[in-house]
Enzyme design. Structure first.
Site, mmCIF file in Angstrom:
data_model
loop_
_atom_site.group_PDB
_atom_site.id
_atom_site.type_symbol
_atom_site.label_atom_id
_atom_site.label_comp_id
_atom_site.label_asym_id
_atom_site.label_seq_id
_atom_site.Cartn_x
_atom_site.Cartn_y
_atom_site.Cartn_z
ATOM 1 N N CYS A 22 -4.612 -19.111 -27.136
ATOM 2 C CA CYS A 22 -4.242 -18.432 -25.890
ATOM 3 C C CYS A 22 -2.786 -18.007 -25.978
ATOM 4 C CB CYS A 22 -4.462 -19.341 -24.688
ATOM 5 S SG CYS A 22 -6.206 -19.550 -24.267
ATOM 6 N N ALA A 45 -6.955 -25.041 -29.346
ATOM 7 C CA ALA A 45 -6.056 -25.820 -30.193
ATOM 8 C C ALA A 45 -4.586 -25.556 -29.880
ATOM 9 C CB ALA A 45 -6.350 -25.544 -31.665
ATOM 10 N N GLU A 46 -4.237 -24.292 -29.629
ATOM 11 C CA GLU A 46 -2.827 -23.947 -29.378
ATOM 12 C C GLU A 46 -2.723 -22.858 -28.315
ATOM 13 O OE1 GLU A 46 -0.175 -25.157 -31.250
ATOM 14 O OE2 GLU A 46 -1.165 -26.019 -33.009
ATOM 15 N N THR A 47 -1.672 -22.958 -27.503
ATOM 16 C CA THR A 47 -1.285 -21.868 -26.609
ATOM 17 C C THR A 47 0.135 -21.455 -26.958
ATOM 18 O OG1 THR A 47 -2.737 -22.568 -24.800
ATOM 19 C CG2 THR A 47 -0.860 -21.182 -24.217
ATOM 20 N N HIS A 73 -1.625 -19.458 -36.450
ATOM 21 C CA HIS A 73 -2.629 -18.634 -35.775
ATOM 22 C C HIS A 73 -2.181 -18.203 -34.388
ATOM 23 C CE1 HIS A 73 -3.972 -22.263 -33.563
ATOM 24 N NE2 HIS A 73 -4.687 -21.452 -32.809
#
Length: 262
Positions: A22, A45-47, A73
């Protein structure tokens, strides 16, 4: 308060593969506890959060548990949003981060991340990792992450992790990479994070900061193509460049919307 939100699949040319991230565009920095709550609500997993700074953007990355020092990513996703969704005029995007100045260069649909090289050095395997893995590695190295070397691609596919045992290990903010020479690709890998809500990361750009210099030495090649063998899979173009690595990949927009904060 309303904030633009995008969800992007990174290191892939089709939806529902690669690694979802995101991206939230800010006008000013919010308290860290709010950034963490947003990340937890996003449940990926990650923002990535960014806002303009000088001639580029200040970029930060959060998992549902903590702020990260580097994330590939989500950096790709942020650059994708700027270029493809916000019509950023340049094919060069500068991000200011905890890991220094990171540059992303864009060639049509391909995004090249210029990241620091992290050559892993020989290390001893912690007992927590050894007991958690169903297959023991041939060699063990470490940079930020542990890098475990295996015989072949089939072995990488067959690795299983006992999460209960694995979570006794604290590598904040690192993880464990398992890797081998590939069959169709130069090398393959998988990535596991202890004490995380998502045990296996689908595609881990930052892990290739260590994988690229390692495999460049092993294969005597400066340019390689890698695949991460998670269920979603992802493809990364890799270039070894002395103290830097270049990681190339594509991305696809999955969703966009608005966050409604009090």
């Amino acid at each position: 308060m309303e904030l633009a939100l995008y969800q992007v699949d990174s290191f892939t040319d089709k939806l529902f593969s690669g690694n979802p991230a995101c991206v939230v565009i800010l006008e000013e920095w919010l308290p860290d506890e709010i950034l963490l709550k947003i990340t937890q609500e996003n449940a990926v997993a990650e923002t990535a959060f960014f806002l303009p700074q000088d001639d580029g953007f200040h970029l930060r990355w959060f998992t549902p548990e903590t702020e990260m020092d580097l994330c590939g990513h989500a950096t790709l996703a942020a650059a994708f949003v700027l270029k493809k969704c916000k019509d950023y005029p340049s094919d060069k995007i500068i991000f200011y981060t905890q890991s220094g100045t990171l540059v992303v260069r864009i060639e049509e649909d391909l995004f090249w991340l210029d990241f620091p090289s992290r050559l892993p050095l020989p290390a001893t395997l912690p007992w927590q990792i050894e007991e958690a893995l169903n297959i023991k590695p041939l060699e063990v190295f470490k940079s930020r992450d542990y890098v475990l070397i295996y015989e072949n691609e089939e072995t990488i596919k067959n690795i299983r992790v006992d999460q209960q045992l694995f979570d006794r290990l604290n590598l904040d903010p690192g993880g464990v990479i398992v890797t081998a020479k590939g069959e169709e690709y130069d090398f393959v890998s998988r990535f596991f994070t202890p004490q995380a809500s998502i045990l296996e990361d689908p595609v881990t750009g930052s892990a290739h900061c260590s994988l690229i210099p390692y495999w460049a030495g092993q294969l005597n090649k400066e340019e390689m193509v890698a695949q991460q063998l998670s269920e979603r899979k992802g493809t990364l173009l890799c270039k070894n460049a002395a103290e830097r690595v270049l990681i190339g990949g594509q991305a696809r927009l999955y969703a966009k919307g608005v966050l409604l904060l009090p």
